[in-house]
Write an enzyme that holds these catalytic residues in place. Structure first.
Site, short mmCIF file in Angstrom:
data_model
loop_
_atom_site.label_atom_id
_atom_site.label_comp_id
_atom_site.label_asym_id
_atom_site.label_seq_id
_atom_site.Cartn_x
_atom_site.Cartn_y
_atom_site.Cartn_z
N LYS A 137 0.78 -1.33 -0.02
CA LYS A 137 0.05 0.00 0.06
C LYS A 137 0.79 1.18 0.06
O LYS A 137 0.51 2.20 -0.81
CB LYS A 137 -0.94 0.12 1.15
CG LYS A 137 -1.78 -1.10 1.17
CD LYS A 137 -2.69 -1.23 2.55
CE LYS A 137 -1.92 -1.60 3.62
NZ LYS A 137 -1.21 -2.95 3.88
N GLY A 156 2.96 -0.84 8.94
CA GLY A 156 4.56 -0.38 8.44
C GLY A 156 4.33 -0.17 6.90
O GLY A 156 4.19 -1.32 6.17
N GLN A 200 -3.34 -2.11 7.07
CA GLN A 200 -3.92 -3.48 7.20
C GLN A 200 -4.50 -4.10 5.92
O GLN A 200 -4.19 -3.59 4.76
CB GLN A 200 -4.73 -3.80 8.58
CG GLN A 200 -3.97 -3.79 9.78
CD GLN A 200 -3.98 -2.45 10.29
OE1 GLN A 200 -4.74 -1.58 10.39
NE2 GLN A 200 -2.70 -1.78 10.63
P1 GDP Z 1 2.26 -2.18 3.07
O1 GDP Z 1 1.94 -2.44 4.47
O2 GDP Z 1 0.87 -2.52 2.27
O3 GDP Z 1 2.55 -0.69 2.71
O4 GDP Z 1 3.47 -3.12 2.67
P2 GDP Z 1 4.86 -3.32 3.46
O5 GDP Z 1 5.72 -2.05 3.01
O6 GDP Z 1 4.86 -3.79 4.89
O7 GDP Z 1 5.33 -4.54 2.65
C1 GDP Z 1 5.50 -4.40 1.08
C2 GDP Z 1 6.99 -4.87 0.91
O8 GDP Z 1 7.18 -5.26 -0.48
C3 GDP Z 1 7.88 -3.36 1.31
O9 GDP Z 1 9.18 -4.16 1.60
C4 GDP Z 1 7.95 -2.88 -0.24
O10 GDP Z 1 9.07 -2.29 -0.66
C5 GDP Z 1 8.05 -4.10 -1.24
N1 GDP Z 1 7.36 -3.93 -2.50
C6 GDP Z 1 6.27 -3.19 -2.60
N2 GDP Z 1 6.03 -3.62 -4.00
C7 GDP Z 1 6.85 -4.37 -4.46
C8 GDP Z 1 6.95 -4.91 -5.86
O11 GDP Z 1 6.02 -4.69 -6.73
N3 GDP Z 1 8.11 -5.92 -5.87
C9 GDP Z 1 8.91 -6.13 -4.86
N4 GDP Z 1 10.00 -7.08 -5.02
N5 GDP Z 1 8.95 -5.62 -3.55
C10 GDP Z 1 7.71 -4.82 -3.55
P1 IMO Z 2 0.19 -2.90 7.31
O1 IMO Z 2 -0.80 -1.48 7.37
C1 IMO Z 2 0.14 -7.09 8.63
C2 IMO Z 2 -1.78 -7.87 12.20
C3 IMO Z 2 -0.97 -8.57 13.43
C4 IMO Z 2 -1.80 -9.44 14.18
C5 IMO Z 2 -3.21 -9.03 13.92
C6 IMO Z 2 -3.82 -7.97 15.17
O2 IMO Z 2 1.49 -2.68 7.25
O3 IMO Z 2 -0.55 -3.90 5.99
P2 IMO Z 2 -2.83 -5.68 16.32
O4 IMO Z 2 -1.44 -5.09 16.63
O5 IMO Z 2 -3.31 -4.76 14.99
O6 IMO Z 2 -3.70 -5.65 17.04
O7 IMO Z 2 -2.61 -7.02 15.59
O8 IMO Z 2 -3.00 -7.90 12.72
N1 IMO Z 2 -1.53 -6.72 11.56
C7 IMO Z 2 -0.93 -6.85 10.45
N2 IMO Z 2 -0.39 -7.62 9.58
N3 IMO Z 2 0.35 -5.78 8.14
C8 IMO Z 2 -0.42 -4.80 9.10
O9 IMO Z 2 -0.40 -3.34 8.74
C9 IMO Z 2 -0.88 -5.15 10.29
N4 IMO Z 2 -1.18 -4.43 11.32
C10 IMO Z 2 -1.89 -5.45 12.18
O10 IMO Z 2 0.16 -9.23 12.91
O11 IMO Z 2 -1.90 -10.49 13.36
MG MG Z 3 3.06 -3.30 6.27
#
Ligand code: GDP
Ligand code: IMO
Ligand code: MG
Length: 426
Positions: free
Chosen positions: A16, A40, A222
């Site tokens: 996202k 995150g 999430q």
């Molecule tokens: P979010 O919580 O939905 O914003 O996703 P996160 O940042 O927690 O996890 C997504 C991970 O995948 C991060 O390390 C991004 O840098 C990485 N990412 C996003 N898009 C791509 C993609 O198209 N390819 C690869 N290899 N990594 C990606």
């Molecule tokens: P983003 O925005 C993935 C998961 C936790 C746990 C459950 C409840 O980065 O996609 P909480 O601390 O919210 O009460 O935990 O939800 N969880 C996530 N898993 N990405 C997240 O956020 C999450 N935020 C919470 O691991 O299973």
């Molecule tokens: Mg994340």
């Protein structure tokens, strides 16, 4: 002009942050509407990687307004750290570029302590950030809001009113060390003073901006299957993660939303406990984790990995009326001979096509799979859809057809430019 909501369609971490950063170019305001620093969101710009937990992922762009809406729960200590880390890197986080809703609730130290202590008995595998206990106090009408945090008298009175009960719960029921009331009040007064310039009635700001023709981009945290009502309860987060929450959590009405973009990872991941039908506990799962860098952006925990799950995706698409998909991390699938996709579940001899409310109660769950041919080529340098390998295009078309939703964005790497845009959403 358009107002676009971005939501995760799986169990979080779909990418996202990357997509919000990318679309901020065409937006004027970027707004978080639920969750807190359990999120995150990773942004990779040039050689720099930034992980945001609270501040909207538009903050790296100049002259945009980033807003934390009323539906978010805020840990002021984490927020101040995030502001200062961004400022150190040279980004503008001034009251001109960042605003916080006066109605958003505050995560207090006792919320985090309760979250940690409870997760040892009721194993949800939470992020331990105090999210659930903070939302509990909000619903119970004993929460402390940003408007209280920035008013010394009100803050003192609110903490006085709840302190003894929290202390008793911590020490007697949870059997953890209690807190010092004076220290708590002083620390929060100080943080309130630092955050005061950002605290505003953001519903007014958003509605006025929209009336002036500005583009609003709403950043979900999430994913649909972690939603408090529609997710795999009780293994969910404590907020609504669906697109409708973009209205409730920011103070705009539903007629102001034009488009909902669902972020869909090309496979599935999940962090923490809870049912995950397509989980792969074998070398393919390990390969996805290694190639996809599937370790939590917030807690560093290894993410559980598995094949794409169309039952979970259809559910998300329905509950958020998703208009388009952004399919991310397709590059991670390069090199697989075949790619499997779960089209339905099986339980006690019957086929399940819609996500059951009691998924946790089906330990014997079977899966119906389709199998598609993979592709060898590294695709991260490709910027035109037509240049993708035929089998990769076939995989995208298969997902679009099965879900009845077109892809507007295809992501082939973590960097901003590692993206193929198929449809302009603004
Ligand atoms: P979010 O919580 O939905 O914003 O996703 P996160 O940042 O927690 O996890 C997504 C991970 O995948 C991060 O390390 C991004 O840098 C990485 N990412 C996003 N898009 C791509 C993609 O198209 N390819 C690869 N290899 N990594 C990606
Ligand atoms: P983003 O925005 C993935 C998961 C936790 C746990 C459950 C409840 O980065 O996609 P909480 O601390 O919210 O009460 O935990 O939800 N969880 C996530 N898993 N990405 C997240 O956020 C999450 N935020 C919470 O691991 O299973
Ligand atoms: Mg994340």
């Amino acid at each position: 002009m358009a107002n676009v909501v971005i939501v995760g369609t799986q169990w979080g971490d779909e990418g996202k942050g990357k997509v919000v950063d990318l679309l901020t170019e065409r937006s004027d305001l970027v707004i978080r509407f639920q969750g807190g620093n359990n999120a995150g969101h990773t942004l990779v710009v040039g050689d720099r990687k930034v992980i945001l937990h609270l501040i909207p992922s538009g903050i790296l762009h100049k002259e945009k307004l980033c807003v934390i809406g009323s539906g978010v729960v805020i840990d002021p200590e984490i927020l101040l750290d995030e502001i200062s880390a961004l400022k150190t890197k040279g980004y503008d986080v001034s009251p001109e570029s960042f605003a916080i809703s006066d109605r958003a609730h505050v995560i207090m130290p006792y919320h985090k302590m309760i979250d940690h202590a409870r997760d040892t008995t009721q194993r949800i595998g939470t992020t331990g950030r105090g999210i659930g206990p903070a939302y509990e106090d909000k619903a119970r009408r004993t929460g402390i809001r940003m408007i209280d945090l920035i008013n010394e008298d009100m803050l003192g009175r609110k903490i006085e009113a709840i302190f003894d009960e929290k202390q008793e719960y911590l020490t007697t029921i949870l059997k953890v060390k209690g807190l010092n009331k004076e220290d708590l009040i002083n620390k929060f007064k100080d943080m309130g003073a630092q955050l005061k310039p950002y605290v505003k009635d953001t519903s007014v700001i958003l509605n006025e901006a929209s009336k002036k023709g500005k583009n609003l981009l709403f950043e979900g945290a999430q994913g649909g299957n972690l939603d408090m009502d529609y997710g795999t309860y009780p293994y969910v987060t404590s907020s609504n993660t669906v697109a409708g929450q973009a209205c409730v959590g920011t103070g705009i009405g539903p007629t102001m939303i034009d488009t909902v973009l669902g972020i869909c990872k090309a496979y599935t991941t999940r962090v923490g406990e809870g049912p995950f039908p397509t989980e792969l506990e074998d070398e393919i799962g390990e390969r996805l984790r290694a190639f996809g860098g599937e370790y939590g952006s917030t807690t560093g925990r290894p993410r559980r990995c598995g094949w794409l799950d169309l039952v979970a995706l259809k559910h998300s698409i329905r509950i958020s009326s998703i208009s388009y998909l952004a399919i991310t991390k397709l590059d991670v699938l390069s090199g697989l001979d075949t790619i499997k996709v779960a089209t339905a579940y099986k339980s006690n001899g019957s086929i399940i096509e819609n996500m059951p409310a009691d998924l946790c109660m089906h330990p014997d769950l079977g899966l119906v799979f389709d199998e598609l041919p993979g592709w060898e080529e590294n695709i991260s340098d490709i910027r035109e859809y037509d240049k993708l390998p035929e089998n990769c295009k076939a995989y995208i078309s298969y997902i679009e057809k099965k879900l009845g939703v077109d892809a507007a964005i295809v992501s082939v790497g973590p960097k901003r430019e590692e993206t193929i845009i198929l449809k302009d959403l603004f």
